[in-house]
Write an enzyme that holds these catalytic residues in place. Sequence first.
Site, PDB file in Angstrom:
ATOM      1  CB  CYS A 225      -4.066   2.634  -9.673  1.00 62.05           C
ATOM      2  SG  CYS A 225      -5.003   4.153  -9.864  1.00 62.05           S
TER       3      CYS A 225
ATOM      4  CB  ALA B 107      -4.176  -4.506 -11.755  1.00 66.49           C
ATOM      5  N   PRO B 108      -1.034  -5.159 -11.006  1.00 68.00           N
ATOM      6  CG  PRO B 108       0.900  -6.410 -11.446  1.00 68.00           C
ATOM      7  CD  PRO B 108       0.348  -5.005 -11.503  1.00 68.00           C
ATOM      8  N   GLY B 109      -1.253  -5.968  -8.341  1.00 70.49           N
ATOM      9  CA  GLY B 109      -1.421  -6.276  -6.925  1.00 70.49           C
ATOM     10  C   GLY B 109      -0.132  -6.442  -6.158  1.00 70.49           C
ATOM     11  N   GLY B 110       0.986  -5.986  -6.712  1.00 71.43           N
ATOM     12  CA  GLY B 110       2.260  -6.093  -5.999  1.00 71.43           C
ATOM     13  C   GLY B 110       2.177  -5.400  -4.646  1.00 71.43           C
ATOM     14  CE  LYS B 111       4.022   0.349  -5.737  1.00 68.32           C
ATOM     15  NZ  LYS B 111       3.790  -0.008  -7.150  1.00 68.32           N
TER      16      LYS B 111
ATOM     17  CG  ASP C  79      -6.414  -1.747 -12.128  1.00 71.47           C
ATOM     18  OD1 ASP C  79      -5.304  -1.403 -11.678  1.00 71.47           O
ATOM     19  OD2 ASP C  79      -6.702  -1.694 -13.350  1.00 71.47           O
TER      20      ASP C  79
ATOM     21  CG  ASP D  60       1.336   2.429  -8.136  1.00 71.81           C
ATOM     22  OD1 ASP D  60       1.983   3.274  -8.762  1.00 71.81           O
ATOM     23  OD2 ASP D  60       1.685   1.243  -8.029  1.00 71.81           O
TER      24      ASP D  60
ATOM     25  CB  CYS E  18       6.609   3.650 -12.281  1.00 75.04           C
ATOM     26  SG  CYS E  18       5.227   3.272 -13.343  1.00 75.04           S
TER      27      CYS E  18
END
Length: 447
Positions: free
Chosen positions: A271, A273-277, A293, A337, A390
């Site tokens: 999952c 987006a937005p691709g931080g991890k 995503d 995530d 989160c």
Amino acid sequence: MKPRLQTDFQAELKSDSLAFALLGAATAVVQVRAGMALPQALAGAFANPAITPQARGAIQDVAYRAMRQLGRSEALVAAMAPKAPDPLVGALLAAALPLMGAGEDGPAPYEAFTVVDQAVTAAGAHPDTVRAKGMVNALLRRFLRERDTLLADVLQQPLARWNYPQWWIDAAITAYPQDWEQVLAAGNVAPPLTLRVNTRKGTVEAYLELLAQSGIGARRIGPSAVRLDKPVGVHLVPGFDSGLVSVQDAAAQLAANLLDVQDGMRVLDACAAPGGKTGHILELADADVTALDVDPQRLARVRENLDRLELSATLLAAGAQGRDWWDGEPFDRILADVPCTASGIVRRHPDIRWLRRKGDTLQLATLSAQILDNLWQMLRPNGKLLFVTCSLWPQESEAQAAAFAVRNRATRLDAPGQLLPAGGAEQDHDGLFYALFQKDATDVKDA
Ligand SMILES: C[S@@+](CC[C@H](N)C(=O)[O-])C[C@H]1O[C@@H](n2cnc3c(N)ncnc32)[C@H](O)[C@@H]1O
């Protein structure tokens, strides 16, 4: 029947005036109250070609303050107004009151009488509020006269005291009987700007030096995490456009290290987006990463972020609860995530509390359980799956992890579990949950 609210009306106000910012923010607030996410509502307000970056910043600041204080502002209006005002009038008052010291959002940023004057000007400039100009004036002036008594009165109501809907307050008390006040308060503080240093391009020490040379105060708060003393626009962050750093909360920065990715591994970011991890994983290892995503528009942001970092992954737009996109080759590592209520990141998204409904938690937990069970089947024996949410609600986090482990006979490895949101000198992070699972080498359960 009431006429349709004119949220796209272009008022004749100077774009550098507080009245313009109040009206822009009120238009966003009224749309959030009708069910739209705040960033989407603000994007509508920002579509006006005449709007300057300063005006945009001012609207955003007023709107975010309004969201963090909405329960209190609405309670104050209810206490003062003989009947409920029309939606845009109520939203204008909710935008103005936090700027007059009605909340706890730091010192009031404007002179109180300036706010009254500008709110009245704003009311006069829009067809949906013009008739309520006198009422806006009278009500805000009354607030100034009777501030202490009015506040003492409305603060008896939990909604006004905590600025969350009652069901949310109840859920926090149930989940955190000791810490619920601290948890709710942490969600009402404007978040800092935390960066992740791209260690492919430089060290944290060198980046802190670069910030110092640019006159930007900052402090290291994690292995690659640097928190700025004062938030600035991302494009003003030194090295942001060239991929030296990314914006990422310190708790979110734990994911890539926990996943323990080695060069050459096949990794699924399920999952993404937005691709931080996704970006962080690729900064740490030369891995073969698939970023999945369900939302193609959000997936485009993964591409933008990876391009900025000069990294690459295979991007797929598909649901993680299905397998039609999978080539059948198992993954060494899976990051899940999963979608959740986002109750742990309300300091960043203060609109969430007003948009969510109590039943969302169960609905999202049900989808996430399907996603987790599905992904487990794609994991290689001895492989690791990192489950992240989160959320603050155990149904979506610890209870979900425990039930997953039992259903899938998954071995649970060491991971932080529930992190409560915290803001302070040493620790500063969102409320994330981490559970790490390993698949037994003898687990031959077939995909
Ligand atoms: C918490 S966000 C992920 C944040 C991301 N991992 C990061 O670090 O930048 C959850 C993501 O799940 C996506 N999503 C929601 N339902 C999904 C599904 N059924 N399958 C795959 N992705 C889904 C959403 O579009 C959203 O981008």
